[in-house]
Design an enzyme around this catalytic site. Structure first.
Site, mmCIF file in Angstrom:
data_model
loop_
_atom_site.group_PDB
_atom_site.id
_atom_site.type_symbol
_atom_site.label_atom_id
_atom_site.label_comp_id
_atom_site.label_asym_id
_atom_site.label_seq_id
_atom_site.Cartn_x
_atom_site.Cartn_y
_atom_site.Cartn_z
ATOM 1 N N ARG A 39 0.961 -0.936 0.068
ATOM 2 C CA ARG A 39 -0.194 -0.450 0.299
ATOM 3 C C ARG A 39 0.970 1.250 -0.123
ATOM 4 O O ARG A 39 0.692 1.991 -0.473
ATOM 5 C CB ARG A 39 -0.579 0.238 0.918
ATOM 6 N N THR A 40 2.117 1.367 0.579
ATOM 7 C CA THR A 40 2.866 2.871 0.949
ATOM 8 C C THR A 40 3.469 2.680 -0.378
ATOM 9 O O THR A 40 3.081 3.995 -0.541
ATOM 10 C CB THR A 40 3.693 2.056 2.264
ATOM 11 N N LYS A 75 22.521 -11.017 -1.783
ATOM 12 C CA LYS A 75 24.264 -10.800 -1.521
ATOM 13 C C LYS A 75 25.082 -10.194 -0.057
ATOM 14 O O LYS A 75 26.118 -10.565 -0.889
ATOM 15 C CB LYS A 75 24.336 -10.208 -2.825
ATOM 16 N N ARG A 106 11.555 2.102 2.939
ATOM 17 C CA ARG A 106 11.482 1.288 3.477
ATOM 18 C C ARG A 106 12.189 0.358 4.201
ATOM 19 O O ARG A 106 12.686 -0.580 3.525
ATOM 20 C CB ARG A 106 10.110 0.638 3.220
ATOM 21 N N HIS A 160 6.854 6.499 10.566
ATOM 22 C CA HIS A 160 6.563 6.230 9.568
ATOM 23 C C HIS A 160 6.019 8.153 9.090
ATOM 24 O O HIS A 160 4.715 7.780 9.408
ATOM 25 C CB HIS A 160 5.476 5.713 9.935
#
Ligand SMILES: [Zn+2]
Lengths: 150, 306
Positions: free
Chosen positions: B55-56, B84, B105, B133
């Site tokens: 969603r974000t 990696k 994020r 957030h």
């Protein structure tokens, strides 16, 4: 104990009243140049603290910023600046506004544990001691801080 | 341009928040008139989602497209060189060559702050672990302002898990800039952390309670969050309180006519579906708010909107 009198060097810095047992840690935090002449006395009898550690740095005048780094682990320390065998300045260490390095963040999920980055903390309060991680924004109190010395 | 990065709501002063809300409002008007805008034409956004949050990510990508810009990025770390063993700092130093702004994020707290220190381009935090957030908080404030035409003077209840919910922590701090009365409604053990209450209690009036029913008739906004079963050591305890925090039409019977129910979404069962089509529900308009607010933030940090 006369030979440990603070005025016994010509020029330099004497850090006195370090809590006993923390002297070597203080030395490590000071991170002095390799060629410095340093004298560390541990478990010296002292009226005030019972036992204390003392560090003498010959030939070098430490500035406030350099010495304040030790305030977290040796808040009782006093700093004597010696010139011409005389104490020309005496001051207490003060916790700086920002702590860089020295301790690691107590939050195990903080990014500083996973990347090559120097931990950085804002001093939210001095008494009681409260630090806030610059990265994860978590706060740590005194007992936690002392458990997380680098 | 008033700020370079968007990392933590704690970095925002009240005038910064008001500025973002004003720009968002203006952009929403322009969007309605003109459809897609052109402010970010020729600019590229990189969305680096080290953990998935569809969603974000979609909201940011939609916002950038509507500003006329382009989007690159990844939706989870497993498809990148991070798997990696590449460091976050190296990823940022690489991606900054491809993009004019980075949205990140990351599962670890502090990752966005570090990214912003490393990057030459602006960085926007779309969630760093349990920490911050900030764009969610700004869109929550924007929603309230849109629904009521103001934030000052409102009675606002935050409901649910107030202990672990970073959304409600940030929102409470941001709301404390305004002249509001806050109700913290939480079950025993999940109350708002003391340090947050102490931080804001000299700025706003706070009422703390575990009784939703008594609060309902008093408030203008009911901000609902989920209570996770895992937070309770004893499942029986969870089952006992679960029902009393569920918002349905019966709970809303005594509500003001103008009450708005908000939720950061996704919901599970804390708001009954029967509430969706009533005058109370504002949570889907809240989702829409993410678009103008994120457009405003992108435009501001890119330096293309004054
Ligand atoms: Zn940290």
């Amino acid at each position: 104990m006369k030979e440990l009198k603070v005025s016994a060097i010509n020029k330099g810095t004497v850090i006195d009243h370090i809590p006993a047992g923390r002297g070597l840690k203080v030395l490590e935090i000071l991170n002095l140049p390799k060629d410095s002449t340093i004298l560390v006395a541990v478990n010296v009898r002292s009226g005030k603290l019972g036992r204390k550690d003392i560090i003498k740095v010959e030939g070098k005048i430490l500035n406030e910023e350099e010495v304040n780094k030790i305030a977290l682990i040796a808040p009782s320390a006093t700093v004597n600046i010696i010139e011409n065998w005389e104490v020309v300045e005496k001051r207490k260490v003060e916790i700086p506004n920002e702590i860089i390095g020295i301790i690691k963040c107590a939050n195990p999920n903080c990014i500083t544990h996973y990347e090559e980055v120097t931990p950085k903390f804002k001093v939210v309060s001095r008494k009681p001691l409260k630090l806030k991680c610059h990265y994860c924004e978590r706060t740590m109190e005194e007992d936690t801080v002392l458990k997380h010395l680098l | 341009m008033r700020f370079q990065d968007v990392i933590s709501i704690d970095d925002f002063r009240k005038e910064d928040i008001d500025y973002v809300l004003r720009v968002a409002e203006r952009l929403e008007e322009e969007l309605k008139k003109e459809g897609t805008l052109k402010y970010a034409k020729g600019k590229v956004l990189a969305t680096l989602f080290f953990e998935p949050s569809t969603r974000t990510r979609l909201s940011f990508e939609s916002a950038m497209h509507r500003l006329g810009g382009a989007v690159i990025g990844f939706a989870e770390a497993s498809s990148t060189s991070v798997k990696k063993g590449e460091s976050l700092m190296d990823t940022i130093r690489t991606v900054e060559n491809y993009a004019d702004v980075i949205v990140i994020r990351h599962p670890r707290e502090g990752a966005a702050r570090l990214a912003a220190e490393v990057a030459r381009v602006p960085v926007i935090n779309a969630g760093d672990g349990a920490n911050q957030h900030p764009t969610q908080t700004l869109l929550d404030l924007y929603t309230i302002k849109k629904e009521f035409g103001k934030i000052d003077g409102l009675d606002i209840a935050l409901l649910g898990d107030l202990k672990y919910g970073r959304t409600v922590h940030s929102l409470a701090k941001a709301l404390s800039y305004y002249n509001v009365r806050l109700y913290f409604v939480a079950p025993k053990g999940l109350e708002m952390p003391r340090h947050i209450v102490e931080e804001i209690s000299n700025k706003v009036e706070i009422v703390e309670t575990s009784e939703l029913e008594a609060v309902i008739p008093k408030v203008d906004v009911l901000y609902v969050t989920r209570i996770q079963k895992e937070r309770f050591p004893d499942p029986a305890e969870y089952n006992k309180i679960k029902g009393s925090y569920r918002v349905d039409l019966k709970v809303l019977e005594k509500a003001k006519d103008t009450l708005k129910v908000m939720h950061p979404l996704p919901r599970v069962d804390e708001i009954a579906y029967e509430v969706d089509n009533t005058k109370y529900s504002a949570y889907f308009r809240q989702v829409w708010s993410g678009i103008p607010v994120r457009m405003a933030l992108l435009g501001i940090v890119l330096g293309v909107i004054e």
